[in-house]
Design an enzyme around this catalytic site. Structure first.
Site, PDB file in Angstrom:
ATOM      1  N   CYS A 233      -5.490  -3.238   2.918  1.00  0.00           N
ATOM      2  CA  CYS A 233      -5.367  -2.799   3.867  1.00  0.00           C
ATOM      3  C   CYS A 233      -6.497  -2.897   4.993  1.00  0.00           C
ATOM      4  O   CYS A 233      -6.967  -3.924   5.247  1.00  0.00           O
ATOM      5  CB  CYS A 233      -4.843  -1.490   4.331  1.00  0.00           C
ATOM      6  SG  CYS A 233      -4.132  -1.101   5.898  1.00  0.00           S
TER       7      CYS A 233
ATOM      8  N   GLU B  58       0.870  -1.258   0.001  1.00  0.00           N
ATOM      9  CA  GLU B  58       0.053   0.023  -0.183  1.00  0.00           C
ATOM     10  C   GLU B  58       0.812   1.307   0.039  1.00  0.00           C
ATOM     11  O   GLU B  58       1.857   1.220   0.777  1.00  0.00           O
ATOM     12  CB  GLU B  58      -0.748   0.128   1.370  1.00  0.00           C
ATOM     13  CG  GLU B  58      -1.759   1.283   1.191  1.00  0.00           C
ATOM     14  CD  GLU B  58      -2.830   1.269   2.490  1.00  0.00           C
ATOM     15  OE1 GLU B  58      -3.963   1.775   2.528  1.00  0.00           O
ATOM     16  OE2 GLU B  58      -2.399   0.581   3.430  1.00  0.00           O
TER      17      GLU B  58
ATOM     18  N   LYS C 183      -9.778   1.486  -2.670  1.00  0.00           N
ATOM     19  CA  LYS C 183     -10.146   0.975  -1.069  1.00  0.00           C
ATOM     20  C   LYS C 183     -11.488   1.288  -0.899  1.00  0.00           C
ATOM     21  O   LYS C 183     -12.050   2.472  -0.802  1.00  0.00           O
ATOM     22  CB  LYS C 183      -9.176   1.749  -0.331  1.00  0.00           C
ATOM     23  CG  LYS C 183      -9.145   1.169   1.327  1.00  0.00           C
ATOM     24  CD  LYS C 183      -8.155   1.769   1.935  1.00  0.00           C
ATOM     25  CE  LYS C 183      -7.689   1.264   3.308  1.00  0.00           C
ATOM     26  NZ  LYS C 183      -6.620   1.821   3.919  1.00  0.00           N
TER      27      LYS C 183
END
Length: 286
Positions: free
Chosen positions: A160, A50, A119
């Site tokens: 994440c 990331e 995301k």
């Protein structure tokens, strides 16, 4: 199993734990070098962390943001094509129509972009006395699942904080994914507590391989990543794991082993869809 099918049931995955600094050009150069190194070791799929081109933090996202395609994704496209690999480009801050996203672009062996995952779950947490972080102060969330095909298997992508949401992994598994990839940057509070635990849970629940790529740890950074990029097998076992420093870790993904696990403990066939179900509001993944 035919010789061809047997050969296609295994492939090497490389996970790059990159040392990310404040100079974007240096980050891109270092990433390219390690991608080439990973491909040279026989890797067919390579995963970056990331925010691999930018320090992680709300103050950095606007300054480092790019269009996709743009400078960073052009480097990724060339690296994928030159090495004839599937390259999962960690994530970068993306600017689009005045909004910022945390986005992962995936490229095939011909250098073409296969998917772009934004995301979905923004990292907004507040642990008194330890860490407060609000991605939503600068970023907008994505709204779609992201799956891409390889000659070996389908692959699902999260970023994440997406790892914490079991429903996303369940949907990917339902869509036929056998490998889930999560570039991430857990911190020094959540990393030791939950990083490995979450990966093992997602892998075990869904009987899939799970891999995560973190930036290497930089104690001088404003946001200190935990590191410890990891690969977990469908039995929930850690089969490859980094420390805190910059490195490349490798894992041989064995899809016959995955099939054996699913046959031995057939949770997919035994789910009670008459009692419960998990569905996607957005329809098919892309």
């Amino acid at each position: 199993m035919s010789a061809i099918a047997k050969a296609m049931s295994k492939f090497r995955l490389a996970v790059i734990q990159l040392q990310v600094g404040t100079v974007k050009a240096d980050n891109l150069s270092r990433a390219r070098r390690l991608i080439d190194e990973a491909a040279g070791q026989g890797s067919k799929v390579v995963l970056l962390p990331e925010c691999f081109n930018s320090p992680y933090g709300s103050g950095f996202f606007p300054a480092y943001a790019e269009k996709i395609p743009g400078e960073s994704t052009q480097v990724l496209s060339r690296a994928a094509k030159d090495n004839k690999i599937y390259l999962v480009g960690g994530s970068i801050p993306e600017e689009d129509a005045g909004k910022l996203y945390n986005s992962c672009a995936v490229f095939g062996p011909d250098g073409q972009q296969l998917v772009k995952h934004r995301k979905i779950h923004l990292f907004d947490i507040d642990i008194p006395g330890k860490i407060r972080f609000q991605e939503s102060e600068t970023l907008s969330p994505g709204n779609t699942l992201s799956v891409f095909e390889t000659p070996f298997c389908k692959v699902g992508v999260g970023i994440c904080y997406d790892l914490r949401f079991a429903e996303l992994a369940q949907l990917y598994s339902r869509k036929g994914c056998q490998l889930l990839l999560y570039p991430g940057a857990f911190n020094m509070t959540t990393g030791p507590a939950h990083w490995e635990l979450l990966q093992r849970g997602r892998a075990l629940d869904n009987q899939v391989y799970v891999a995560t790529a973190s930036p290497a740890r930089d104690e001088s950074a404003s946001y200190v990543a935990w590191g410890h990029s990891t690969v977990v097998n469908p039995w929930g076992e850690v089969i490859s794991k980094a420390g805190a420093e910059e490195t490349v870790i490798y894992a041989d993904i064995d899809l016959q082993y995955l099939a054996d696990v699913r046959q031995q403990i057939p949770v997919t066939a035994q789910r009670r869809h008459d009692v419960y179900d998990v569905t996607s509001a957005q329809g098919e993944a892309r």
